[in-house]
Design a protein around this motif. Structure first.
Motif: not given
Length: 230
Positions: A121-127, A19-32
């Motif tokens: 640092t999670l606030l530095d990530h985006d979708l 997912c590259h730059a959107s990995a954190t957003a994808a992690a939230i979807v996976l967590f859900t």
């Protein structure tokens, strides 16, 4: 909160190659998805309870006719019937209630600038161009139909589609199977419930994007899950 932040970061690390730059957003979807998978047995139990309530319909009809002039006696009889059949009229609420802690964890995680003694640092990530800690109003401030606007438009479109499906299903179920009538408080709930799905649009508009992703993923999962279990 620190432990939960590390969990999201670890999931993002695992998804980084895909997912590259959107990995954190994808992690939230996976967590859900993992949370919903954990609560799936409860959803199956709620579906079984719904079928059991459907099977009680003939006896409920008899009780309505027998106690038509005594609403209080009808309510007591309905509760006794559900107790005898070991069916709770509120069993369908449990899966949703158990998801609330996960939602609030995400909400607070992406609403605070610090975690413990350090920066968040999670606030530095985006979708795409939308910060995961940002809100819809922030996207509107960046101009119409920018990258962040498109992210929210996509989320609103998904939520509206899912809410429409849930609305039609709830109305159809209420019309075909008015089992809950006569149970204290359920009459009012039954009238309002079909419209509650559309409140998700408001939720997505006011919470941080990370929490909005949780809401969109969870409601979509619910719609598919109900369709499969019905």
């Amino acid at each position: 909160m620190s432990f939960f932040a590390r969990l999201v970061e670890q999931l993002a690390y695992l998804l980084q190659p895909f997912c590259h730059a959107s990995a954190t957003a994808a992690a939230i979807v996976l967590f859900t998805a993992l949370v919903r998978l954990a609560t799936h047995p409860l959803a199956r139990a709620a579906a079984r309870a719904q079928r059991a309530r459907t099977a009680l319909q003939p006896r409920i009809t008899e009780l309505r006719a027998k106690h038509a002039r005594d609403p209080e006696r009808l309510q007591r009889a309905m509760l006794e019937l559900h107790t005898e059949a070991k069916v709770s009229p509120f069993s369908g609420l449990l899966p949703g209630l158990l998801q609330l802690p996960a939602f609030f964890l995400l909400y607070h995680l992406f609403s605070n600038a610090t975690i413990g003694d350090g920066p968040n640092t999670l606030l530095d990530h985006d979708l795409l161009a939308a910060p995961l800690g940002g809100h819809w109003t922030d996207a509107l401030g960046g101009g119409v139909l920018g990258g962040a606007d498109l992210v929210y438009l996509a989320l609103f479109a998904v939520v509206a589609a899912v809410a429409t499906v849930n609305f039609r299903r709830a109305r159809r179920t209420a019309a075909e199977n008015p089992v809950q009538a006569g149970v204290p408080g359920q009459g009012a709930v039954g009238k309002v419930a079909p419209f509650l799905s559309f409140l998700t649009l408001v939720t997505v508009a006011v919470v941080p994007l990370a929490a909005a992703l949780y809401v969109v993923t969870s409601t979509t999962w619910s719609a598919v899950e109900r369709g499969m279990l019905s």
